[in-house]
Design a protein around this motif. Sequence first.
Motif, PDB file in Angstrom:
ATOM      1  N   PHE A 287       1.233   7.940   7.790  1.00 58.26           N
ATOM      2  CA  PHE A 287       0.785   8.512   6.089  1.00 58.26           C
ATOM      3  C   PHE A 287      -0.441   9.370   5.851  1.00 58.26           C
ATOM      4  O   PHE A 287      -1.770   8.367   5.926  1.00 58.26           O
ATOM      5  N   VAL A 288      -0.314  10.049   5.656  1.00 53.51           N
ATOM      6  CA  VAL A 288      -1.759  10.291   5.398  1.00 53.51           C
ATOM      7  C   VAL A 288      -1.360  11.482   3.833  1.00 53.51           C
ATOM      8  O   VAL A 288      -0.912  12.243   3.861  1.00 53.51           O
ATOM      9  N   MET A 289      -2.743  11.512   3.026  1.00 47.76           N
ATOM     10  CA  MET A 289      -3.016  11.574   1.669  1.00 47.76           C
ATOM     11  C   MET A 289      -4.059  12.755   1.770  1.00 47.76           C
ATOM     12  O   MET A 289      -5.231  11.892   2.015  1.00 47.76           O
ATOM     13  N   LEU A 290      -3.823  13.261   1.114  1.00 43.26           N
ATOM     14  CA  LEU A 290      -5.505  14.899   0.369  1.00 43.26           C
ATOM     15  C   LEU A 290      -5.419  14.326  -0.338  1.00 43.26           C
ATOM     16  O   LEU A 290      -4.111  14.919  -1.175  1.00 43.26           O
ATOM     17  N   SER A 291      -6.699  14.115  -0.766  1.00 41.84           N
ATOM     18  CA  SER A 291      -6.986  14.363  -2.880  1.00 41.84           C
ATOM     19  C   SER A 291      -7.937  14.023  -2.813  1.00 41.84           C
ATOM     20  O   SER A 291      -8.604  15.341  -2.440  1.00 41.84           O
TER      21      SER A 291
ATOM     22  N   THR B 288     -11.725  11.132  -5.905  1.00 44.32           N
ATOM     23  CA  THR B 288     -10.842   9.471  -6.065  1.00 44.32           C
ATOM     24  C   THR B 288     -11.082   8.590  -5.120  1.00 44.32           C
ATOM     25  O   THR B 288     -11.395   9.072  -4.113  1.00 44.32           O
ATOM     26  N   GLU B 289     -11.065   7.331  -5.542  1.00 46.79           N
ATOM     27  CA  GLU B 289     -11.476   6.143  -4.731  1.00 46.79           C
ATOM     28  C   GLU B 289      -9.732   5.894  -3.645  1.00 46.79           C
ATOM     29  O   GLU B 289      -9.240   6.539  -3.847  1.00 46.79           O
ATOM     30  N   GLY B 290     -10.220   4.853  -2.820  1.00 48.42           N
ATOM     31  CA  GLY B 290      -9.556   4.475  -1.336  1.00 48.42           C
ATOM     32  C   GLY B 290      -8.080   4.797  -1.986  1.00 48.42           C
ATOM     33  O   GLY B 290      -7.151   3.703  -3.310  1.00 48.42           O
ATOM     34  N   LEU B 291      -7.010   5.335  -1.315  1.00 51.08           N
ATOM     35  CA  LEU B 291      -5.799   5.695  -1.876  1.00 51.08           C
ATOM     36  C   LEU B 291      -4.306   4.705  -0.727  1.00 51.08           C
ATOM     37  O   LEU B 291      -3.498   4.851  -0.774  1.00 51.08           O
TER      38      LEU B 291
ATOM     39  N   GLN C   9       2.007   1.089  -0.104  1.00 48.65           N
ATOM     40  CA  GLN C   9       3.306   1.163  -1.086  1.00 48.65           C
ATOM     41  C   GLN C   9       4.823   2.408  -0.416  1.00 48.65           C
ATOM     42  O   GLN C   9       5.762   2.123  -0.786  1.00 48.65           O
ATOM     43  N   ILE C  10       4.127   3.404  -0.430  1.00 50.82           N
ATOM     44  CA  ILE C  10       4.820   4.745   0.393  1.00 50.82           C
ATOM     45  C   ILE C  10       5.474   3.938   0.954  1.00 50.82           C
ATOM     46  O   ILE C  10       6.796   3.802   1.760  1.00 50.82           O
ATOM     47  N   TYR C  11       5.105   3.059   2.114  1.00 51.60           N
ATOM     48  CA  TYR C  11       6.109   2.814   3.394  1.00 51.60           C
ATOM     49  C   TYR C  11       6.560   0.679   3.311  1.00 51.60           C
ATOM     50  O   TYR C  11       8.329   1.039   3.962  1.00 51.60           O
ATOM     51  N   ASN C  12       6.246   0.357   2.805  1.00 53.53           N
ATOM     52  CA  ASN C  12       6.748  -0.688   2.130  1.00 53.53           C
ATOM     53  C   ASN C  12       8.040  -0.498   1.406  1.00 53.53           C
ATOM     54  O   ASN C  12       8.924  -1.138   1.009  1.00 53.53           O
ATOM     55  N   GLY C  13       8.517   0.003   0.041  1.00 51.03           N
ATOM     56  CA  GLY C  13       9.266   1.002  -0.616  1.00 51.03           C
ATOM     57  C   GLY C  13      10.264   1.637  -0.203  1.00 51.03           C
ATOM     58  O   GLY C  13      11.284   1.850   0.383  1.00 51.03           O
ATOM     59  N   PRO C  14       9.845   3.246  -0.537  1.00 44.20           N
ATOM     60  CA  PRO C  14      10.795   4.236  -0.323  1.00 44.20           C
ATOM     61  C   PRO C  14      11.243   4.277   0.833  1.00 44.20           C
ATOM     62  O   PRO C  14      11.821   5.013   1.306  1.00 44.20           O
TER      63      PRO C  14
ATOM     64  N   ASP D  86       7.772  11.365  -5.335  1.00 47.95           N
ATOM     65  CA  ASP D  86       7.617  11.638  -6.432  1.00 47.95           C
ATOM     66  C   ASP D  86       7.306  11.242  -7.750  1.00 47.95           C
ATOM     67  O   ASP D  86       6.140  11.185  -8.218  1.00 47.95           O
ATOM     68  N   ARG D  87       8.121  10.402  -8.191  1.00 42.45           N
ATOM     69  CA  ARG D  87       8.222   9.154  -9.385  1.00 42.45           C
ATOM     70  C   ARG D  87       6.616   8.592  -8.796  1.00 42.45           C
ATOM     71  O   ARG D  87       6.138   7.913  -9.585  1.00 42.45           O
ATOM     72  N   LEU D  88       6.740   8.243  -8.015  1.00 41.07           N
ATOM     73  CA  LEU D  88       5.666   6.465  -7.164  1.00 41.07           C
ATOM     74  C   LEU D  88       4.174   7.058  -7.404  1.00 41.07           C
ATOM     75  O   LEU D  88       3.311   6.776  -8.197  1.00 41.07           O
ATOM     76  N   ILE D  89       3.446   9.021  -6.953  1.00 35.25           N
ATOM     77  CA  ILE D  89       3.058   9.646  -7.097  1.00 35.25           C
ATOM     78  C   ILE D  89       2.201   9.697  -9.013  1.00 35.25           C
ATOM     79  O   ILE D  89       1.344   9.566  -8.895  1.00 35.25           O
TER      80      ILE D  89
END
Length: 206
Positions: free
Chosen positions: A144-148, A152-155, A161-166, A196-199
């Motif tokens: 899971f890769v996110m660009l911010s 921004t601090e570590g995400l 959360q994305i993995y364990n949830g959605p 989308d809702r989580l982010i």
Amino acid sequence: MTIYSLYIYDRHCACVYYQDWHRTKQPKRAGEGGILNAVSQAVSPLTPDGAAPTPSAFTSPRNTLSSTTGLVVAIGEDPPVQDPVEHARSSTLPFDEEAKLVYGVILSLRNMVKKLSGRDEQFTSYRTSTYRLHLYETVSGYKFVMLSDAATEGLRFVLRQIYNGPFLDFVVRNPLVPMDSQVQGIDNDYFRASIDRLIRGLSVFN
């Protein structure tokens, strides 16, 4: 601070999911056969008749599946551009090339960290002057890769959360979503809407 985009790669190094929020330059559509089917309507190749793929049923206050940015086209020697969105994308990489570059950076830096620091150290993020990349890797090999924004601090906790949830709820436990098919991406509107809702609920989103 803001969040730009999310990529999910499977254990075969293929991008199976993509979503963006605050990107100013959208990637060009991938070439035919460049990415798996249903990774994202916004970057999927055009159909043989030249039309865009059938739009997803997913909707939100700001539709993340299509660009809403405008473009002023100057009058010059070139003929007028009929589609400003596609013209804006023409100055960027095709999505399949972009996805390969992102994965290549992750693989290179992860190997470098292992060689320099030993097996106990993990590569979780890096920062440049313009953005920060965050990585969360599962035991099954999904990345899971996110660009911010760079500030921004570590995400990594958000990716977890994305993995364990959605991801577990709408992908792993969903018998209609093929896993490791090497043909199909994650085509699930509930999964996309949940992410989308989580982010959007994060304090760093805006």
